[in-house]
Write an enzyme that holds these catalytic residues in place. Structure first.
Site, short mmCIF file in Angstrom:
data_model
loop_
_atom_site.label_atom_id
_atom_site.label_comp_id
_atom_site.label_asym_id
_atom_site.label_seq_id
_atom_site.Cartn_x
_atom_site.Cartn_y
_atom_site.Cartn_z
N ARG A 108 0.81 -1.22 0.00
CA ARG A 108 0.00 0.00 0.00
C ARG A 108 0.84 1.27 0.00
O ARG A 108 0.52 2.23 -0.71
CB ARG A 108 -0.94 -0.02 1.20
CG ARG A 108 -1.87 1.19 1.35
CD ARG A 108 -2.50 1.66 0.06
NE ARG A 108 -3.13 0.61 -0.72
CZ ARG A 108 -3.44 0.72 -2.01
NH1 ARG A 108 -3.14 1.84 -2.67
NH2 ARG A 108 -4.01 -0.26 -2.65
N LYS A 143 2.45 25.09 -2.97
CA LYS A 143 1.18 24.50 -2.54
C LYS A 143 1.26 22.97 -2.64
O LYS A 143 0.65 22.34 -3.50
CB LYS A 143 0.04 25.05 -3.40
CG LYS A 143 -0.14 26.56 -3.22
CD LYS A 143 -1.17 27.13 -4.17
CE LYS A 143 -1.28 28.64 -4.02
NZ LYS A 143 -2.24 29.25 -4.98
N LYS A 175 5.41 39.36 -2.25
CA LYS A 175 4.02 39.20 -2.69
C LYS A 175 3.14 40.30 -2.10
O LYS A 175 3.61 41.18 -1.38
CB LYS A 175 3.52 37.81 -2.33
CG LYS A 175 4.40 36.70 -2.95
CD LYS A 175 3.73 35.36 -2.93
CE LYS A 175 2.64 35.26 -3.98
NZ LYS A 175 2.05 33.92 -4.05
N GLU A 205 5.65 40.61 -6.94
CA GLU A 205 4.31 40.43 -7.53
C GLU A 205 3.68 41.79 -7.81
O GLU A 205 3.73 42.69 -6.98
CB GLU A 205 3.44 39.65 -6.54
CG GLU A 205 2.00 39.44 -6.98
CD GLU A 205 1.21 38.69 -5.93
OE1 GLU A 205 1.41 37.46 -5.82
OE2 GLU A 205 0.40 39.31 -5.21
N ASP A 226 0.21 39.00 -11.50
CA ASP A 226 -0.81 38.19 -10.83
C ASP A 226 -2.23 38.61 -11.18
O ASP A 226 -2.57 39.79 -11.19
CB ASP A 226 -0.62 38.28 -9.32
CG ASP A 226 -1.49 37.30 -8.56
OD1 ASP A 226 -1.48 36.10 -8.91
OD2 ASP A 226 -2.18 37.73 -7.62
#
Length: 298
Positions: A108, A143, A175, A205, A226
Protein backbone atom coordinates in the site's frame (compact mmCIF):
# COMPACT_ATOMS: atom_id res chain seq x y z
CA UNK A 1 16.37 12.27 -7.64
CA UNK A 2 18.67 10.97 -4.91
CA UNK A 3 16.44 8.29 -3.40
CA UNK A 4 19.16 7.54 -0.83
CA UNK A 5 19.20 11.04 0.64
CA UNK A 6 18.47 11.36 4.35
CA UNK A 7 15.44 13.59 3.72
CA UNK A 8 13.80 11.08 1.41
CA UNK A 9 14.69 8.15 3.62
CA UNK A 10 12.90 9.90 6.51
CA UNK A 11 9.79 10.44 4.36
CA UNK A 12 9.65 6.83 3.20
CA UNK A 13 10.37 5.45 6.66
CA UNK A 14 7.58 7.56 8.13
CA UNK A 15 5.17 6.10 5.58
CA UNK A 16 6.07 2.57 6.67
CA UNK A 17 5.88 3.48 10.36
CA UNK A 18 2.51 5.20 9.90
CA UNK A 19 1.11 2.00 8.35
CA UNK A 20 2.83 -0.18 10.98
CA UNK A 21 4.12 -2.22 8.06
CA UNK A 22 6.34 -4.37 10.26
CA UNK A 23 3.29 -5.42 12.29
CA UNK A 24 0.95 -6.61 9.55
CA UNK A 25 -1.20 -8.94 11.67
CA UNK A 26 -3.37 -10.17 8.79
CA UNK A 27 -0.42 -11.28 6.71
CA UNK A 28 1.31 -12.79 9.76
CA UNK A 29 -1.57 -15.17 10.45
CA UNK A 30 -2.40 -16.08 6.85
CA UNK A 31 0.87 -16.31 4.87
CA UNK A 32 3.76 -18.73 5.29
CA UNK A 33 6.77 -16.71 6.55
CA UNK A 34 9.06 -18.48 4.08
CA UNK A 35 6.91 -17.98 1.00
CA UNK A 36 8.46 -15.96 -1.80
CA UNK A 37 6.32 -14.09 -4.28
CA UNK A 38 6.45 -12.04 -7.45
CA UNK A 39 4.57 -8.72 -7.58
CA UNK A 40 3.93 -6.76 -10.77
CA UNK A 41 3.08 -3.06 -10.53
CA UNK A 42 0.55 -2.32 -13.28
CA UNK A 43 -0.84 0.92 -14.72
CA UNK A 44 -4.63 0.76 -14.82
CA UNK A 45 -4.87 3.91 -16.92
CA UNK A 46 -2.74 5.92 -19.35
CA UNK A 47 -0.42 8.15 -17.31
CA UNK A 48 3.05 9.62 -16.84
CA UNK A 49 4.89 7.49 -14.34
CA UNK A 50 6.84 8.85 -11.37
CA UNK A 51 8.30 7.33 -8.23
CA UNK A 52 9.81 4.10 -9.54
CA UNK A 53 12.92 4.67 -7.46
CA UNK A 54 10.87 4.50 -4.27
CA UNK A 55 10.23 0.76 -4.68
CA UNK A 56 13.72 -0.57 -3.80
CA UNK A 57 14.15 2.16 -1.18
CA UNK A 58 10.94 1.15 0.61
CA UNK A 59 12.17 -2.45 0.67
CA UNK A 60 15.64 -1.43 1.89
CA UNK A 61 14.15 0.65 4.70
CA UNK A 62 11.69 -2.09 5.64
CA UNK A 63 14.57 -4.52 5.99
CA UNK A 64 16.37 -2.06 8.27
CA UNK A 65 13.45 -1.41 10.62
CA UNK A 66 12.02 -4.95 10.63
CA UNK A 67 13.34 -7.12 13.43
CA UNK A 68 12.70 -10.31 11.50
CA UNK A 69 14.85 -11.62 8.66
CA UNK A 70 13.04 -11.22 5.35
CA UNK A 71 15.53 -12.36 2.70
CA UNK A 72 16.89 -10.62 -0.36
CA UNK A 73 14.77 -8.87 -2.98
CA UNK A 74 14.99 -7.95 -6.65
CA UNK A 75 13.21 -5.14 -8.49
CA UNK A 76 13.10 -5.55 -12.26
CA UNK A 77 11.87 -3.09 -14.90
CA UNK A 78 12.33 -2.66 -18.62
CA UNK A 79 15.26 -0.35 -19.59
CA UNK A 80 12.77 1.97 -21.30
CA UNK A 81 10.68 2.25 -18.14
CA UNK A 82 11.75 5.25 -16.06
CA UNK A 83 10.24 8.28 -14.37
CA UNK A 84 8.68 10.70 -16.86
CA UNK A 85 7.68 8.03 -19.39
CA UNK A 86 4.16 7.90 -20.82
CA UNK A 87 2.66 4.50 -20.07
CA UNK A 88 -0.48 2.84 -21.36
CA UNK A 89 -3.30 1.18 -19.45
CA UNK A 90 -2.32 -2.41 -18.60
CA UNK A 91 1.41 -1.83 -18.94
CA UNK A 92 3.74 -3.40 -16.36
CA UNK A 93 5.93 -0.84 -14.61
CA UNK A 94 8.10 -3.05 -12.41
CA UNK A 95 8.34 -6.55 -10.97
CA UNK A 96 9.31 -7.23 -7.35
CA UNK A 97 10.62 -10.63 -6.28
CA UNK A 98 10.78 -10.95 -2.52
CA UNK A 99 9.42 -12.56 0.61
CA UNK A 100 5.63 -12.59 0.27
CA UNK A 101 5.02 -11.11 3.71
CA UNK A 102 7.28 -8.13 2.98
CA UNK A 103 5.63 -7.45 -0.36
CA UNK A 104 2.19 -7.47 1.26
CA UNK A 105 3.38 -5.22 4.09
CA UNK A 106 4.84 -2.65 1.67
CA UNK A 107 2.20 -2.90 -1.07
CA UNK A 108 0.00 0.00 0.00
CA UNK A 109 2.73 2.54 0.80
CA UNK A 110 4.44 1.85 -2.54
CA UNK A 111 1.20 2.26 -4.47
CA UNK A 112 0.05 5.31 -2.50
CA UNK A 113 3.26 7.19 -3.17
CA UNK A 114 3.54 6.24 -6.84
CA UNK A 115 -0.13 6.98 -7.49
CA UNK A 116 0.16 10.51 -6.09
CA UNK A 117 3.46 11.26 -7.78
CA UNK A 118 2.28 9.87 -11.12
CA UNK A 119 -0.92 11.89 -10.80
CA UNK A 120 1.13 15.08 -10.46
CA UNK A 121 3.36 14.10 -13.39
CA UNK A 122 0.37 13.27 -15.56
CA UNK A 123 -1.39 16.58 -14.86
CA UNK A 124 1.84 18.54 -15.34
CA UNK A 125 2.36 16.89 -18.73
CA UNK A 126 -1.07 18.11 -19.83
CA UNK A 127 -0.18 21.68 -18.89
CA UNK A 128 3.26 21.44 -20.51
CA UNK A 129 1.77 20.02 -23.71
CA UNK A 130 -0.71 22.89 -23.86
CA UNK A 131 2.23 25.32 -23.99
CA UNK A 132 4.04 23.66 -26.89
CA UNK A 133 4.97 26.22 -29.54
CA UNK A 134 5.16 29.07 -27.01
CA UNK A 135 8.21 30.26 -25.05
CA UNK A 136 6.45 29.83 -21.72
CA UNK A 137 7.37 27.16 -19.18
CA UNK A 138 4.97 25.85 -16.54
CA UNK A 139 6.09 26.23 -12.91
CA UNK A 140 4.89 24.63 -9.69
CA UNK A 141 4.33 26.50 -6.41
CA UNK A 142 4.76 25.81 -2.69
CA UNK A 143 1.18 24.50 -2.54
CA UNK A 144 2.33 20.98 -1.72
CA UNK A 145 1.41 18.39 0.89
CA UNK A 146 3.36 19.16 4.10
CA UNK A 147 6.29 16.79 4.33
CA UNK A 148 6.09 15.67 0.70
CA UNK A 149 7.39 18.75 -1.12
CA UNK A 150 10.56 17.09 -2.45
CA UNK A 151 8.50 14.32 -4.00
CA UNK A 152 5.77 16.63 -5.30
CA UNK A 153 8.27 18.90 -7.00
CA UNK A 154 10.22 15.97 -8.43
CA UNK A 155 6.98 14.64 -9.90
CA UNK A 156 6.40 18.03 -11.56
CA UNK A 157 9.80 17.75 -13.27
CA UNK A 158 8.94 14.22 -14.41
CA UNK A 159 5.87 15.70 -16.10
CA UNK A 160 7.84 18.35 -17.97
CA UNK A 161 7.33 21.27 -15.61
CA UNK A 162 9.92 23.34 -13.77
CA UNK A 163 10.30 24.08 -10.07
CA UNK A 164 9.71 27.44 -8.44
CA UNK A 165 11.13 28.07 -4.96
CA UNK A 166 11.66 24.98 -2.85
CA UNK A 167 11.05 26.89 0.39
CA UNK A 168 10.94 30.38 1.89
CA UNK A 169 14.73 30.62 2.10
CA UNK A 170 15.14 29.78 -1.57
CA UNK A 171 14.88 33.28 -3.03
CA UNK A 172 13.23 36.67 -2.55
CA UNK A 173 9.61 36.77 -3.70
CA UNK A 174 7.76 39.88 -2.55
CA UNK A 175 4.02 39.20 -2.69
CA UNK A 176 0.96 41.35 -2.10
CA UNK A 177 0.92 40.83 1.69
CA UNK A 178 4.59 41.84 1.95
CA UNK A 179 3.77 44.94 -0.10
CA UNK A 180 0.75 45.82 2.07
CA UNK A 181 2.56 45.27 5.35
CA UNK A 182 5.85 46.73 4.15
CA UNK A 183 4.58 50.11 3.00
CA UNK A 184 4.08 49.71 -0.74
CA UNK A 185 6.00 48.59 -3.81
CA UNK A 186 8.62 51.35 -3.75
CA UNK A 187 9.38 50.95 -0.04
CA UNK A 188 9.72 47.16 -0.04
CA UNK A 189 11.93 47.19 -3.13
CA UNK A 190 14.26 49.76 -1.59
CA UNK A 191 14.51 47.62 1.54
CA UNK A 192 15.12 44.48 -0.52
CA UNK A 193 17.96 46.10 -2.48
CA UNK A 194 19.54 47.33 0.74
CA UNK A 195 19.25 44.11 2.77
CA UNK A 196 19.56 41.27 0.27
CA UNK A 197 22.61 39.03 0.15
CA UNK A 198 24.91 38.93 -2.89
CA UNK A 199 23.46 36.91 -5.75
CA UNK A 200 19.85 37.08 -4.56
CA UNK A 201 17.40 38.15 -7.26
CA UNK A 202 14.47 40.34 -6.28
CA UNK A 203 11.17 39.00 -7.62
CA UNK A 204 8.01 40.99 -6.93
CA UNK A 205 4.31 40.43 -7.53
CA UNK A 206 2.36 43.15 -9.33
CA UNK A 207 -1.41 43.24 -9.73
CA UNK A 208 -1.92 46.54 -11.57
CA UNK A 209 -0.12 48.55 -14.25
CA UNK A 210 0.66 51.24 -11.66
CA UNK A 211 2.40 48.62 -9.50
CA UNK A 212 4.24 47.36 -12.58
CA UNK A 213 5.51 50.84 -13.42
CA UNK A 214 6.61 51.44 -9.82
CA UNK A 215 8.34 48.06 -9.66
CA UNK A 216 10.29 48.71 -12.86
CA UNK A 217 11.27 52.18 -11.71
CA UNK A 218 12.63 50.78 -8.44
CA UNK A 219 14.80 47.95 -9.65
CA UNK A 220 12.57 44.87 -9.82
CA UNK A 221 14.64 42.05 -11.32
CA UNK A 222 11.87 39.52 -11.90
CA UNK A 223 8.13 40.08 -12.12
CA UNK A 224 5.16 37.97 -11.06
CA UNK A 225 2.13 39.29 -12.94
CA UNK A 226 -0.81 38.19 -10.83
CA UNK A 227 -4.49 37.78 -11.66
CA UNK A 228 -4.49 39.60 -14.98
CA UNK A 229 -6.30 38.52 -18.13
CA UNK A 230 -4.26 37.23 -21.08
CA UNK A 231 -4.72 40.58 -22.82
CA UNK A 232 -3.46 42.43 -19.76
CA UNK A 233 -0.51 40.06 -19.37
CA UNK A 234 0.42 40.65 -23.02
CA UNK A 235 0.36 44.40 -22.42
CA UNK A 236 2.42 44.01 -19.24
CA UNK A 237 5.01 41.87 -21.02
CA UNK A 238 5.27 44.50 -23.74
CA UNK A 239 5.96 47.17 -21.13
CA UNK A 240 8.65 45.00 -19.54
CA UNK A 241 10.31 44.26 -22.90
CA UNK A 242 10.44 47.98 -23.73
CA UNK A 243 12.01 48.64 -20.32
CA UNK A 244 14.58 45.89 -20.92
CA UNK A 245 15.56 47.40 -24.26
CA UNK A 246 15.82 50.90 -22.88
CA UNK A 247 17.91 49.96 -19.84
CA UNK A 248 19.88 46.98 -21.18
CA UNK A 249 18.54 44.56 -18.57
CA UNK A 250 16.77 41.20 -18.59
CA UNK A 251 13.65 40.79 -16.42
CA UNK A 252 11.92 37.38 -16.44
CA UNK A 253 8.14 37.53 -16.34
CA UNK A 254 5.71 35.08 -14.77
CA UNK A 255 1.91 34.92 -14.94
CA UNK A 256 -0.14 33.46 -12.11
CA UNK A 257 -3.66 33.36 -10.76
CA UNK A 258 -6.66 31.67 -12.33
CA UNK A 259 -4.60 29.55 -14.73
CA UNK A 260 -6.39 26.42 -15.97
CA UNK A 261 -5.87 23.84 -18.69
CA UNK A 262 -8.53 25.65 -20.69
CA UNK A 263 -6.77 29.04 -20.67
CA UNK A 264 -3.07 28.35 -20.15
CA UNK A 265 -2.28 28.43 -23.86
CA UNK A 266 -3.79 31.93 -24.12
CA UNK A 267 -1.39 33.01 -21.39
CA UNK A 268 1.48 31.23 -23.09
CA UNK A 269 0.88 33.20 -26.29
CA UNK A 270 1.31 36.52 -24.45
CA UNK A 271 5.10 36.18 -24.55
CA UNK A 272 5.43 35.62 -20.80
CA UNK A 273 8.42 33.50 -19.73
CA UNK A 274 6.78 31.40 -17.03
CA UNK A 275 3.31 30.44 -15.85
CA UNK A 276 2.87 29.16 -12.30
CA UNK A 277 0.05 26.74 -11.54
CA UNK A 278 -0.74 25.69 -7.98
CA UNK A 279 -3.11 23.01 -9.26
CA UNK A 280 -0.17 20.87 -10.37
CA UNK A 281 0.37 19.79 -6.78
CA UNK A 282 -2.75 20.80 -4.83
CA UNK A 283 -5.36 19.42 -7.23
CA UNK A 284 -3.74 16.50 -9.06
CA UNK A 285 -5.81 13.30 -8.95
CA UNK A 286 -3.90 10.14 -8.06
CA UNK A 287 -3.62 7.75 -11.00
CA UNK A 288 -4.83 4.17 -10.73
CA UNK A 289 -2.04 1.63 -10.21
CA UNK A 290 -2.30 -1.89 -8.85
CA UNK A 291 -0.01 -4.68 -7.68
CA UNK A 292 -0.63 -8.23 -8.90
CA UNK A 293 1.04 -10.69 -6.50
CA UNK A 294 1.58 -14.40 -7.14
CA UNK A 295 3.48 -17.06 -5.22
CA UNK A 296 6.75 -18.25 -6.70
CA UNK A 297 6.68 -22.00 -7.25
CA UNK A 298 9.97 -23.91 -7.16
Amino acid sequence: MDWKSKKLEAILEQALVEDKATNDITTAITVDPNLRASATVIAKQDCVISGLGSIPRFLDIFARIDKKASGRFEVISHPEMFDGVNVKKGQALAVIRHNARVILACERVILNLMQRMSGISTLTREYADALKGTKAKVLDTRKTVPGLRLLDKYAVRCGGGENHRLDLSDGILIKNNHISLGGGVETVLKRAHKLRKPGQVIDIEVRTFDELATALANGAESLLIDNMTPAQVKKAVGIVRAHEKEHGVSIPTEASGGITLENIRKYGLTGVDYISVGALTHSAVAVDLSMRITAEIY
